[in-house]
Design a protein around this motif. Sequence first.
Motif, short mmCIF file in Angstrom:
data_model
loop_
_atom_site.label_atom_id
_atom_site.label_comp_id
_atom_site.label_asym_id
_atom_site.label_seq_id
_atom_site.Cartn_x
_atom_site.Cartn_y
_atom_site.Cartn_z
N ARG A 139 0.82 -1.20 0.00
CA ARG A 139 0.00 0.00 0.00
C ARG A 139 0.86 1.26 0.00
O ARG A 139 0.57 2.22 -0.72
CB ARG A 139 -0.93 0.02 1.21
CG ARG A 139 -1.96 1.15 1.12
CD ARG A 139 -2.61 1.50 2.43
NE ARG A 139 -3.61 2.53 2.27
CZ ARG A 139 -3.32 3.83 2.06
NH1 ARG A 139 -2.05 4.24 1.99
NH2 ARG A 139 -4.30 4.72 1.90
N ALA A 143 0.68 3.97 -2.99
CA ALA A 143 0.25 5.34 -2.68
C ALA A 143 1.35 6.34 -3.00
O ALA A 143 1.09 7.44 -3.52
CB ALA A 143 -0.14 5.43 -1.20
N GLU A 177 -9.21 1.10 -2.15
CA GLU A 177 -8.99 2.09 -1.10
C GLU A 177 -8.41 3.37 -1.65
O GLU A 177 -8.76 4.48 -1.21
CB GLU A 177 -8.05 1.50 -0.04
CG GLU A 177 -7.78 2.42 1.14
CD GLU A 177 -6.84 1.76 2.15
OE1 GLU A 177 -6.18 2.52 2.89
OE2 GLU A 177 -6.78 0.51 2.19
N LEU A 178 -7.51 3.26 -2.65
CA LEU A 178 -6.87 4.44 -3.23
C LEU A 178 -7.70 5.07 -4.34
O LEU A 178 -7.30 6.09 -4.91
CB LEU A 178 -5.48 4.08 -3.75
CG LEU A 178 -4.47 3.66 -2.67
CD1 LEU A 178 -3.14 3.26 -3.29
CD2 LEU A 178 -4.26 4.79 -1.65
#
Length: 309
Positions: A139, A143, A177-178
């Motif tokens: 992650r 990100a 999620e992103l």
Amino acid sequence: MSSEGFGLPKESWRWPETAWRGHVDAVRAGRRLVPDRWPGGARVAVALSFDSDHETIPLRDGETSPGRLAQGEYGARAGAPRILRLLERYGVPATFFMPAVSALIHPEEARAYSRDGHELAVHGWIHERNMLLDREEERELTARALDTLTTLTGQRPVGIRTPSWDFSDSTLDIMLELGFAYDSSLMADDEPYEIVAGGRSTGLVEIPVDWIRDDAPYFTMDRYGSVRPHSRPRGVGEIWRDEFDAAYHDGGVFQLTLHPHVIGHRSRLVVLRELLDHIASHQDVWFATHAQLADAARSMLPGSGPDRP
């Protein structure tokens, strides 16, 4: 994650049905997303992509010799400019998946993609093997790559292609999620589809890839290993023309994955030029970036509209 990590025996024939069904259903192809006609009434959609890996392939593996790095530098120094000129000549938009480290080494190249009307999308931090990372590492790198490309170009990427062309146990959740709109890493169909997770609709559009429509398997060489290029460029071009012809017949998508340091050589780029000539000889062809293709595909999802992510 290995089967042992779930408390399962290594031998898959010893797994209970719940185990193998759980693995199969974790990430699955859902509804095929192909409209009756593509935008503008087109019969076929053509989505060209380029993975601008450059120096990140050796850097990922800790290889820092000038010789290995020079092979990657060729993609930025010679291959990418040739590709951009060719695309401009034909008026064709494309999607460039670029590792963030590659973009930091070649920031003007990353900006040129966006400036020239192409799409810049995420392709990891340093072309890491996401299958070997734990969730926190994967992650953080994803990100960081997303933020880096956004900062360099002023435009937030909406698409992602995993460097490994694969999903770890955490990849899909990280993408959702992103806030990515589409992925282009999996191979469950010829046409775009919605990714389903454990039987649950995700709304994430998959633009599938395949090694058949990738230049690397045909032309890659490993100086110290057994991998040697053995394919005539025009022979590969014939395969890709057949793939396009079938997509045109089906009214589907012709998607192609290329690499500037591979296809960008003189004797190979002529194959891409001839392929574009062949495609241009057909009527009702829609050339699209992967983001544009994902938008068109998403219109086939139930409840699609301006409020749907």
